[in-house]
Design an enzyme around this catalytic site. Structure first.
Site, PDB file in Angstrom:
ATOM      1  N   LYS A 122       0.603  -1.142  -0.029  1.00 15.56           N
ATOM      2  CA  LYS A 122      -0.155  -0.198  -0.157  1.00 15.56           C
ATOM      3  C   LYS A 122       0.796   1.256  -0.066  1.00 15.56           C
ATOM      4  CE  LYS A 122      -4.476  -1.795   1.286  1.00 15.56           C
ATOM      5  NZ  LYS A 122      -5.693  -1.588   2.306  1.00 15.56           N
ATOM      6  N   LYS A 204      -7.110 -11.892  -9.275  1.00 14.52           N
ATOM      7  CA  LYS A 204      -8.416 -12.142  -8.310  1.00 14.52           C
ATOM      8  C   LYS A 204      -9.281 -11.198  -8.522  1.00 14.52           C
ATOM      9  CE  LYS A 204      -7.806  -9.750  -4.044  1.00 14.52           C
ATOM     10  NZ  LYS A 204      -8.288  -9.513  -2.758  1.00 14.52           N
ATOM     11  N   LYS A 207     -12.813  -5.457  -5.692  1.00 10.27           N
ATOM     12  CA  LYS A 207     -13.806  -4.464  -5.652  1.00 10.27           C
ATOM     13  C   LYS A 207     -13.288  -3.113  -6.044  1.00 10.27           C
ATOM     14  CE  LYS A 207     -14.139  -4.637  -0.490  1.00 10.27           C
ATOM     15  NZ  LYS A 207     -12.977  -4.236   0.166  1.00 10.27           N
TER      16      LYS A 207
HETATM   17  P1  ATP Z   1      -9.459  -4.337  -2.769  1.00  4.64           P
HETATM   18  O1  ATP Z   1     -10.139  -4.274  -4.151  1.00  4.64           O
HETATM   19  O2  ATP Z   1      -9.693  -2.879  -2.085  1.00  4.64           O
HETATM   20  O3  ATP Z   1      -8.266  -4.726  -2.589  1.00  4.64           O
HETATM   21  P2  ATP Z   1     -10.868  -6.825  -2.221  1.00  4.64           P
HETATM   22  O4  ATP Z   1     -11.947  -7.012  -3.071  1.00  4.64           O
HETATM   23  O5  ATP Z   1      -9.606  -7.404  -2.335  1.00  4.64           O
HETATM   24  O6  ATP Z   1     -10.568  -5.429  -1.775  1.00  4.64           O
HETATM   25  P3  ATP Z   1     -10.817  -6.969   0.845  1.00  4.64           P
HETATM   26  O7  ATP Z   1     -11.712  -6.067   1.443  1.00  4.64           O
HETATM   27  O8  ATP Z   1      -9.391  -6.986   0.914  1.00  4.64           O
HETATM   28  O9  ATP Z   1     -11.427  -7.380  -0.413  1.00  4.64           O
HETATM   29  O10 ATP Z   1     -11.435  -8.561   1.369  1.00  4.64           O
HETATM   30  C1  ATP Z   1     -12.482  -8.523   2.015  1.00  4.64           C
HETATM   31  C2  ATP Z   1     -12.472 -10.306   2.150  1.00  4.64           C
HETATM   32  O11 ATP Z   1     -12.830 -10.871   0.977  1.00  4.64           O
HETATM   33  C3  ATP Z   1     -11.329 -10.726   2.623  1.00  4.64           C
HETATM   34  O12 ATP Z   1     -11.464 -11.693   3.310  1.00  4.64           O
HETATM   35  C4  ATP Z   1     -10.771 -11.371   1.288  1.00  4.64           C
HETATM   36  O13 ATP Z   1      -9.989 -12.620   1.655  1.00  4.64           O
HETATM   37  C5  ATP Z   1     -11.891 -11.985   0.647  1.00  4.64           C
HETATM   38  N1  ATP Z   1     -11.606 -11.652  -0.791  1.00  4.64           N
HETATM   39  C6  ATP Z   1     -11.538 -10.685  -1.638  1.00  4.64           C
HETATM   40  N2  ATP Z   1     -11.665 -10.923  -2.854  1.00  4.64           N
HETATM   41  C7  ATP Z   1     -11.820 -12.333  -3.095  1.00  4.64           C
HETATM   42  C8  ATP Z   1     -11.829 -13.155  -4.289  1.00  4.64           C
HETATM   43  N3  ATP Z   1     -11.548 -12.673  -5.351  1.00  4.64           N
HETATM   44  N4  ATP Z   1     -12.115 -14.361  -3.961  1.00  4.64           N
HETATM   45  C9  ATP Z   1     -12.439 -14.805  -2.852  1.00  4.64           C
HETATM   46  N5  ATP Z   1     -12.453 -13.999  -1.504  1.00  4.64           N
HETATM   47  C10 ATP Z   1     -12.105 -12.680  -1.643  1.00  4.64           C
END
Ligand code: ATP
Ligand code: LTN
Length: 340
Positions: A122, A204, A207
């Site tokens: 970050k 992956k 969001k």
């Molecule tokens: P960002 O886009 O801000 O990195 P993110 O979508 O990766 O966010 P987080 O807020 O970091 O999501 O994670 C929330 C939860 O969702 C965590 O437990 C993370 O492991 C899970 N998660 C995030 N992306 C995935 C995915 N593609 N598949 C399964 N689990 C996920």
């Protein structure tokens, strides 16, 4: 006497997890994290929350944070988290999180916090705003967890290092002051539930992906969902089969499997001799049906501001009560002068 004992519900292990209100969650967040939360709601004594304090470690717009926090809270209430039995709350409503995190800062070494990969990533991504809050993110997360004597923390693999530092801090504190904190265990869901981007299936689904076609938001309409799956990247084989090198199809199969409960062999059989067009449409339909009840509940809850406020207050009161027991013990142990 025995009868009375039988009627007293057995104490359930404690579970806590929070999610940052940085954007509406995706299908990846749902299948990988939020759905697991719902599945633990009956068998554990759970706290689920919106990590708004963590969300300001990167530059944000206040109006968006307010809206996204409310939407995330409404979404949590739309999942089957049993808010009468469990606690659903907003982190900033419970001052004990910030209070304990300050104390834990003083029991965390600069060197160990510097080793956190999320901090390194970050700081590179937000090079113009490497603030101290970003650096102490893990001690706030440790406070979230340790305040409630949590046994299990459902998290994605990316958060494992933060759980390890939480355990180290808890053990260090316990080593000095006796058994103050429960040392928590991570609860990492099946790796099968790692959902990939629809446009770049070896990354992956995220969001904050700037390409809107890459991810399904939890609130996407059926039309949007169909459109996004139609344009999902696949391969030229036209054969629905789970195999190495078929990342796009593997991802669609994983999503279909999560939504229908079918295993890969059953999916291959169902789509034998059929093209990707049929399969993509079936995946889209399964996702639409899977999200429909959550979306319907969300759409009614988000309109009812007084219900939302009442739930937030209830969550804040119950979480504060639970948090206070640990905070008071910690304050006494470190030697703060107590009025009462
Ligand atoms: P960002 O886009 O801000 O990195 P993110 O979508 O990766 O966010 P987080 O807020 O970091 O999501 O994670 C929330 C939860 O969702 C965590 O437990 C993370 O492991 C899970 N998660 C995030 N992306 C995935 C995915 N593609 N598949 C399964 N689990 C996920
Ligand atoms: N850092 C986590 C969100 C989070 C959390 C927590 C998860 C904040 N506090 C306590 C589990 C327990 C994330 O970004 N996914």
């Amino acid at each position: 006497m025995d009868n009375i004992k039988e009627n007293v519900p057995a104490k359930q292990p404690k579970v806590l997890s929070l999610i940052q209100p940085t954007a509406m969650p995706t299908l990846g967040n749902y299948l990988g994290a939020l759905k697991n939360w719902a599945s633990m709601a009956d068998d554990y004594d759970c706290l689920f929350g919106v990590a708004d304090l963590h969300a300001i470690t990167v530059r944000h717009d206040p109006a968006s944070l307010r809206r996204q926090t409310m939407e995330m809270f409404a979404l949590l209430l739309s999942l089957d988290l049993k808010p009468d039995k469990n606690i659903v709350f907003i982190q900033s409503h419970v001052p004990a999180h910030a209070e304990l995190s300050w104390i834990l800062n003083c029991y965390t070494q600069f060197g160990e916090a510097s080793r956190m990969t999320q901090f390194k990533e970050k700081s590179q991504k937000h090079a113009d705003n490497v603030n101290v809050g970003l650096f102490t993110y893990p001690t706030l997360m440790a406070a979230d967890i340790l305040l409630y004597q949590t046994n299990y923390v459902p998290i994605g693999a990316d958060q494992k290092q933060h759980l390890e530092i939480t355990r180290d801090i808890a053990e260090r504190f316990n080593g000095i002051y006796g058994n103050v904190f429960t040392v928590p265990e991570p609860f990492i869901g099946k790796s099968g539930a790692r959902i990939m981007s629809l446009q770049e299936p070896n990354n992956k689904m995220s969001k904050t992906d700037p390409n809107p076609k890459a991810s399904i938001s939890m609130l996407d309409t059926p039309d949007m969902i169909i459109k996004k799956f139609k344009s999902a990247v696949t391969d030229s084989e036209a054969c629905v089969k789970y195999a190495e090198g078929k990342d796009g199809i593997n991802n669609l199969m994983a999503i279909y499997s999560c939504c229908t409960g079918l295993d890969y062999a059953a999916i291959e059989q169902q789509f034998e001799g059929k093209g990707y067009g049929d399969f993509k449409l079936a995946v889209a339909q399964a996702v639409i049906e899977h999200l429909r009840p959550v979306q319907e509940k969300f759409n009614s809850i988000i309109k009812d501001k007084s219900y939302l406020a009442q739930c937030a207050q209830n969550g804040a009161q119950r979480a504060s009560y639970a948090a206070h027991k640990t905070l008071e013990k910690v304050m006494k142990k470190v030697g703060f002068f107590q009025i009462r």
